[in-house]
Enzyme design. Structure first.
Site, short mmCIF file in Angstrom:
data_model
loop_
_atom_site.label_atom_id
_atom_site.label_comp_id
_atom_site.label_asym_id
_atom_site.label_seq_id
_atom_site.Cartn_x
_atom_site.Cartn_y
_atom_site.Cartn_z
N LYS A 1 0.86 -1.18 0.00
CA LYS A 1 0.00 0.00 0.00
C LYS A 1 0.89 1.23 0.00
O LYS A 1 1.72 1.41 0.89
CB LYS A 1 -0.91 0.00 1.22
CG LYS A 1 -1.83 1.22 1.28
CD LYS A 1 -2.81 1.14 2.42
CE LYS A 1 -3.77 2.32 2.41
NZ LYS A 1 -4.74 2.26 3.51
N LYS B 1 -2.26 -1.48 -3.70
CA LYS B 1 -3.10 -0.28 -3.67
C LYS B 1 -2.22 0.97 -3.71
O LYS B 1 -1.23 1.01 -3.00
CB LYS B 1 -3.91 -0.29 -2.38
CG LYS B 1 -4.87 0.85 -2.23
CD LYS B 1 -5.63 0.63 -0.98
CE LYS B 1 -6.44 1.85 -0.68
NZ LYS B 1 -6.94 1.79 0.67
N1 LIG Z 1 -8.10 1.24 3.40
C1 LIG Z 1 -9.04 1.58 2.40
C2 LIG Z 1 -8.63 2.81 1.72
O1 LIG Z 1 -7.73 3.49 2.16
C3 LIG Z 1 -9.35 3.15 0.44
C4 LIG Z 1 -8.75 4.31 -0.25
C5 LIG Z 1 -9.49 4.75 -1.49
O2 LIG Z 1 -10.42 4.11 -1.99
O3 LIG Z 1 -9.09 5.80 -1.98
#
Ligand SMILES: NCC(=O)CCC(=O)O
Ligand SMILES: [Mg+2]
Length: 340
Positions: free
Chosen positions: A209, A263
């Site tokens: 992440k 992510k």
């Molecule tokens: N832990 C989940 C997220 O940080 C989602 C971020 C996003 O959709 O921008």
């Protein structure tokens, strides 16, 4: 027959007569040789739950996305079931007044997420539910862990995150998604779950992440917008790095992750591809709020065809090697796939 021109001679001598456009002539040829297909089974649908009942609340920075009451989350679970979407990811909107330094509300077994999980699993047991483990929806400073001065204390944070995971798993959530990026948290959460007899609860770790500008609208959606003190670069990854993602994923897998995730998604398809090939683990990608809203904003202005951009982006994840995608587009993609 038309005389072969000089240019045709040149092309055929350069290509050996192999003309790849032959396979693109018709819809049927294109379908016949298609390498990647998106299925509804590839979709995880993130939704936002809010307190109280009544109307869905617009998230201004995410057109088409709403914060839902618990009853409306149950409706969403029914919609997921009817569309065939396997999993919903659940995120809470938390008012300022319910936040504190330590994110205490995360450990309340009667909190919004746990209440929604119970209601959704009671009504629609066949849809999987993923709950995030991180304190940012609950802290007054917007960070994912416990602050000591200016620094997020890794080990103290992990202790709290383990409790958060337990509370959510006990409420009935199927998949725990640690998104906090503390070191060692997957091992500690796995052993906390096992210790409580929750051996069947899955872990999908946010293995790689990145500290990213693409989370902006999500922070609005969960009520963290504007309250983040500083940034998350001391725990989320530096986007200049790719090899480091391999080391992060390797550790999470060794610590007991059942599935891994990258992510954000679209600017990180190289990472998705590397992890999927390197570990042969179910590897997911999160198409974040910022990615969603970029497409929606451009489509809303008439600059791109939103529906086509949506399908192209989801297919790109699959082509890169993702087992599936967390996307705010999920129900629209599922409907589009159904229409054919
Ligand atoms: N832990 C989940 C997220 O940080 C989602 C971020 C996003 O959709 O921008
Ligand atoms: Mg890690």
């Amino acid at each position: 027959m038309a005389k072969r021109s000089d240019i045709s001679e040149k092309i055929d001598s350069a290509t050996g007569g192999l003309r790849l456009r032959r396979l693109r002539q018709n819809d049927w040829t294109r379908r016949l040789v298609r390498e990647t297909k998106v299925s509804v089974d590839d979709l995880i649908w993130p939704i936002f739950v809010r307190d109280g009942d009544g109307e869905d609340q617009k998230v201004d920075s995410m057109p088409g996305v709403f914060r839902l009451s618990v009853a409306r989350c149950v409706d969403a679970a029914k919609e997921a079931r009817d569309l065939g979407i396997p999993v919903i990811a659940l995120f809470p909107y938390t008012e300022q007044a319910q936040r504190d330094e330590r994110g205490t509300e995360a450990l309340n077994e009667g909190n919004l997420v746990c209440t929604a999980v119970r209601a959704m699993k009671a009504a629609v047991p066949e849809v999987g539910i993923l709950c995030d483990v991180a304190l940012d929806p609950y802290t007054s400073h917007g960070h994912d862990g416990i602050l000591r001065g200016d620094c997020i204390d890794n080990d103290e944070s992990v202790e709290v995150l383990c409790q958060q995971a337990l509370v959510q798993a006990q409420a009935g959530c199927d998949i725990i998604g640690p998104s906090d990026m503390m070191d060692g948290r997957v091992a500690c959460i796995r052993s906390a779950l096992d210790g409580a007899g929750l051996r069947d609860t899955l872990i999908m770790s946010y293995a790689a992440k990145y500290a990213s500008a693409f989370y902006g609208p999500f922070r609005d959606a969960v009520g963290s917008g504007g309250m983040l003190k500083g940034d998350k670069r001391t725990y989320q990854m530096d986007y200049h790095n790719g090899d480091e993602a391999i080391r992060e994923a390797e550790l999470d897998i060794a610590e007991g992750a059942d599935m891994i995730m990258v992510k954000p998604g679209m600017p990180y398809l190289d990472i998705v591809s590397r992890l999927a090939r390197e570990f042969e683990m179910p590897t997911f990608a999160y198409q974040t709020s910022g990615e969603y809203s970029m497409i929606m904003a451009a489509a809303g202005n008439g600059w791109i065809d939103g529906e086509r951009a949506m399908m192209e982006s989801i297919t790109g994840f699959k082509r890169a090697g993702a087992a599936g995608v967390l996307s705010y587009f999920s129900p629209r993609v599922a409907r589009k796939l159904r229409e054919g």
